[in-house]
Scaffold this active site. Structure first.
Site, PDB file in Angstrom:
ATOM      1  N   GLU A 149      -0.973  -8.777   4.882  1.00 25.72           N
ATOM      2  CA  GLU A 149      -0.848  -8.960   6.339  1.00 25.72           C
ATOM      3  C   GLU A 149      -2.214  -9.011   7.012  1.00 25.72           C
ATOM      4  O   GLU A 149      -2.324  -9.455   8.153  1.00 25.72           O
ATOM      5  CB  GLU A 149       0.031  -7.845   6.941  1.00 25.72           C
ATOM      6  CG  GLU A 149      -0.646  -6.503   7.162  1.00 25.72           C
ATOM      7  CD  GLU A 149      -0.791  -5.655   5.897  1.00 25.72           C
ATOM      8  OE1 GLU A 149      -0.579  -6.189   4.796  1.00 25.72           O
ATOM      9  OE2 GLU A 149      -1.126  -4.459   6.031  1.00 25.72           O
ATOM     10  N   HIS A 171      -3.501  -5.756   1.000  1.00 28.76           N
ATOM     11  CA  HIS A 171      -2.843  -5.971   2.287  1.00 28.76           C
ATOM     12  C   HIS A 171      -2.753  -7.460   2.631  1.00 28.76           C
ATOM     13  O   HIS A 171      -3.660  -7.992   3.284  1.00 28.76           O
ATOM     14  CB  HIS A 171      -3.623  -5.248   3.383  1.00 28.76           C
ATOM     15  CG  HIS A 171      -3.461  -3.765   3.355  1.00 28.76           C
ATOM     16  ND1 HIS A 171      -2.460  -3.111   4.039  1.00 28.76           N
ATOM     17  CD2 HIS A 171      -4.160  -2.803   2.708  1.00 28.76           C
ATOM     18  CE1 HIS A 171      -2.556  -1.808   3.824  1.00 28.76           C
ATOM     19  NE2 HIS A 171      -3.576  -1.588   3.015  1.00 28.76           N
ATOM     20  N   CYS A 216       0.840  -1.201   0.000  1.00 32.99           N
ATOM     21  CA  CYS A 216       0.000   0.000   0.000  1.00 32.99           C
ATOM     22  C   CYS A 216       0.878   1.256   0.000  1.00 32.99           C
ATOM     23  O   CYS A 216       1.525   1.554  -0.986  1.00 32.99           O
ATOM     24  CB  CYS A 216      -0.977  -0.065   1.177  1.00 32.99           C
ATOM     25  SG  CYS A 216      -2.383   1.033   1.003  1.00 32.99           S
TER      26      CYS A 216
END
Lengths: 93, 217
Positions: free
Chosen positions: B196, B194, B86
């Site tokens: 994660e 994302h 990002c």
């Protein structure tokens, strides 16, 4: 050391869509201002720089514009440069 | 194996990356403040999401000058694995480690939703755990994720297999449906989604795990 005033106008390249500009253009119609056919939003950066002469000042601000103030992948920039007369306060006034 | 996670003023996904790597996968992480220069002992570096330095001027424009990034550029040049998520992807383009730029979403909205992506892992070492043309789900959360580059650069990257992640349904107007890019040597990956946030079963979806786990293989 002479001081110079620079104004760098950063604009999105014509080929890059400007959705914020489009939204603002739509709002101008809602305000009742008709006939706005194109609206693009950029940035104006004003700065003062000390340099031995105008050519040096221009070269420094050009480097700054190309490497920091604008991203040449998506943006163009234009530079206006003028010497600040001795004894005037310039931007800091 | 330790992963360095860079922390800029304004980063807000650094701890999420730490949790995904260390908490979910058991890969030790070390946080790197933006003024640090010591990458000794790190085998990979992650630039996390957020709003580095307030994203003043342009996303990633100020972060590019952070002292830690001089070391990250050298680390990448030595073949070290670098991941930009990002805001981290935006920083990688500003740094010139990946071509192009990311700018405001075509529909202006901040988009925050699960997104289907097609993976073309090619030589990207971060994606070695995914199958060719596999479709995965990762969340996106960005207002300025519209990837832009000139048509010739895009064509060159497509030919070279560097467009490793594409949106199934383009959410932001990116050219070529680009969601993630890898450099030509396969060690630097930038992506808007994302991974994660898709590593802990409690938050839904595990498709991000293999990306971090690739470092162990």
């Amino acid at each position: 050391m002479p001081r110079f005033h620079a104004r760098v106008l950063v604009s999105l390249r014509p080929s890059v869509l400007d959705p914020a500009g489009e939204a603002t253009r739509a709002a101008s119609n809602r305000l009742g201002v008709s006939g706005v056919s194109r609206l693009r939003i950029g940035k104006a950066v004003e700065l003062e720089i000390e340099a031995p002469d105008a050519d040096t000042a221009r070269a420094r601000v050009e480097l700054l514009s190309d490497r920091l103030l604008a991203n040449p992948v998506i943006e163009n920039w234009e530079l206006e440069l003028s010497e600040i007369a001795t004894g005037t306060a310039g931007l800091s006034a | 194996m330790t992963i360095g996670v860079v922390v800029f003023p304004g980063s807000n996904c650094d701890r999420d990356v730490g949790w995904a790597a260390e908490g979910c996968l058991g890969i030790p992480t070390r946080f790197l403040w933006h003024e640090e220069r010591d990458l000794a002992g790190l085998e990979a570096v992650v630039l996390p999401g957020g709003f580095s330095y307030g994203d003043y001027l342009r996303c990633g424009a100020i972060a590019r000058f952070a002292p830690v990034l001089e070391e990250v550029v050298a680390f990448a040049a030595r073949g070290g694995p670098v991941l930009g998520i990002c805001n981290g992807f935006q920083i990688l383009t500003e740094l010139g480690l990946l071509p192009g730029a990311l700018t405001r979403n075509s529909r202006l909205h901040f988009v925050c939703e699960p997104t289907a992506l097609t993976v073309r892992p090619g030589e990207c070492r971060w994606l070695s755990g995914y199958d060719e043309a596999e479709v995965i789900q990762l969340p996106i959360a960005h207002g300025e994720g519209r990837y832009q580059c000139d048509p010739a650069s895009l064509e060159a990257m497509e030919q070279a297999g560097q467009v490793v992640l594409r949106y199934e349904a383009n959410p932001n107007g990116s050219v070529g449906d680009v969601a993630g890019l890898c450099n030509s040597t396969g060690n630097v990956l930038g992506l808007m989604p994302h991974p994660e946030r898709a590593c802990d079963p409690r938050t839904g979806g595990l498709d991000g795990q293999r990306l971090f786990a690739s470092l162990l293989g």
